[in-house]
Design a protein around this motif. Structure first.
Motif, mmCIF file in Angstrom:
data_model
loop_
_atom_site.group_PDB
_atom_site.id
_atom_site.type_symbol
_atom_site.label_atom_id
_atom_site.label_comp_id
_atom_site.label_asym_id
_atom_site.label_seq_id
_atom_site.Cartn_x
_atom_site.Cartn_y
_atom_site.Cartn_z
ATOM 1 N N GLN A 210 -24.063 -13.054 -2.360
ATOM 2 C CA GLN A 210 -24.983 -14.296 -3.044
ATOM 3 C C GLN A 210 -24.099 -14.444 -4.069
ATOM 4 O O GLN A 210 -23.710 -13.583 -4.845
ATOM 5 C CB GLN A 210 -26.672 -13.686 -2.868
ATOM 6 N N ASP B 210 -19.055 -12.928 -9.190
ATOM 7 C CA ASP B 210 -19.946 -13.718 -9.678
ATOM 8 C C ASP B 210 -20.638 -13.696 -8.267
ATOM 9 O O ASP B 210 -21.766 -14.441 -8.214
ATOM 10 C CB ASP B 210 -19.494 -15.103 -9.406
ATOM 11 N N THR C 178 -23.141 -10.766 -5.773
ATOM 12 C CA THR C 178 -24.095 -9.846 -5.575
ATOM 13 C C THR C 178 -24.319 -9.433 -3.964
ATOM 14 O O THR C 178 -23.851 -10.572 -3.382
ATOM 15 C CB THR C 178 -25.199 -9.493 -6.487
ATOM 16 N N ALA D 94 -27.570 -9.491 -1.405
ATOM 17 C CA ALA D 94 -28.758 -11.012 -0.867
ATOM 18 C C ALA D 94 -29.614 -10.040 -2.305
ATOM 19 O O ALA D 94 -30.423 -10.911 -2.649
ATOM 20 C CB ALA D 94 -28.628 -11.333 -0.167
ATOM 21 N N SER D 95 -30.054 -8.850 -2.066
ATOM 22 C CA SER D 95 -30.770 -7.987 -2.521
ATOM 23 C C SER D 95 -30.986 -7.435 -4.642
ATOM 24 O O SER D 95 -31.781 -8.161 -4.765
ATOM 25 C CB SER D 95 -31.038 -6.187 -2.724
ATOM 26 N N GLY D 96 -29.613 -8.669 -4.557
ATOM 27 C CA GLY D 96 -29.607 -8.393 -6.109
ATOM 28 C C GLY D 96 -28.818 -7.558 -6.542
ATOM 29 O O GLY D 96 -29.106 -7.504 -8.048
ATOM 30 N N GLU D 97 -28.550 -6.030 -5.619
ATOM 31 C CA GLU D 97 -27.033 -5.552 -6.636
ATOM 32 C C GLU D 97 -26.721 -5.685 -6.674
ATOM 33 O O GLU D 97 -25.928 -6.823 -5.921
ATOM 34 C CB GLU D 97 -27.938 -4.291 -5.591
ATOM 35 N N GLU D 98 -25.882 -4.697 -7.339
ATOM 36 C CA GLU D 98 -24.341 -5.351 -8.325
ATOM 37 C C GLU D 98 -23.411 -5.261 -6.906
ATOM 38 O O GLU D 98 -23.744 -4.272 -6.461
ATOM 39 C CB GLU D 98 -23.906 -4.667 -10.068
ATOM 40 N N LYS E 3 -23.900 -15.633 -8.097
ATOM 41 C CA LYS E 3 -25.189 -15.444 -8.722
ATOM 42 C C LYS E 3 -25.307 -16.478 -9.384
ATOM 43 O O LYS E 3 -26.248 -16.921 -10.364
ATOM 44 C CB LYS E 3 -24.279 -14.562 -10.236
ATOM 45 N N ASP F 297 -26.818 -18.805 -6.137
ATOM 46 C CA ASP F 297 -28.040 -18.618 -5.648
ATOM 47 C C ASP F 297 -27.063 -19.149 -3.968
ATOM 48 O O ASP F 297 -28.573 -18.999 -3.528
ATOM 49 C CB ASP F 297 -29.575 -18.597 -5.937
#
Length: 70
Positions: free
Chosen positions: A4, A48, A50, A52-56, A6, A9
């Protein structure tokens, strides 16, 4: 693999996993997943992206000095 962006989105399909895993490369080529039409590949900065869970992304994929830097 899907990641994803950043900044927008948007979901990005990574075209070359070896480039993603290589810490010496700072960009990957991928396709934004939107609409019915297949999108053209474009470059994305790894910084830019990540999961999809938001984890780097893992540091060893981004930083060529990940073993020595704190």
């Amino acid at each position: 693999m899907f990641l994803q962006s950043k900044s927008s989105d948007a979901i990005v399909e990574v075209e070359d996993l070896e480039t993603l895993f290589n810490p010496l490369k700072d960009k990957i080529h991928g396709k934004i997943q939107e609409g019915q039409e297949e999108q053209d590949p474009e470059p994305f900065a790894k910084q830019d992206l990540t999961f999809a869970s938001g984890e780097e992304l893992p540091r060893c994929w981004i930083d060529p000095n990940y073993r020595t830097a704190e």
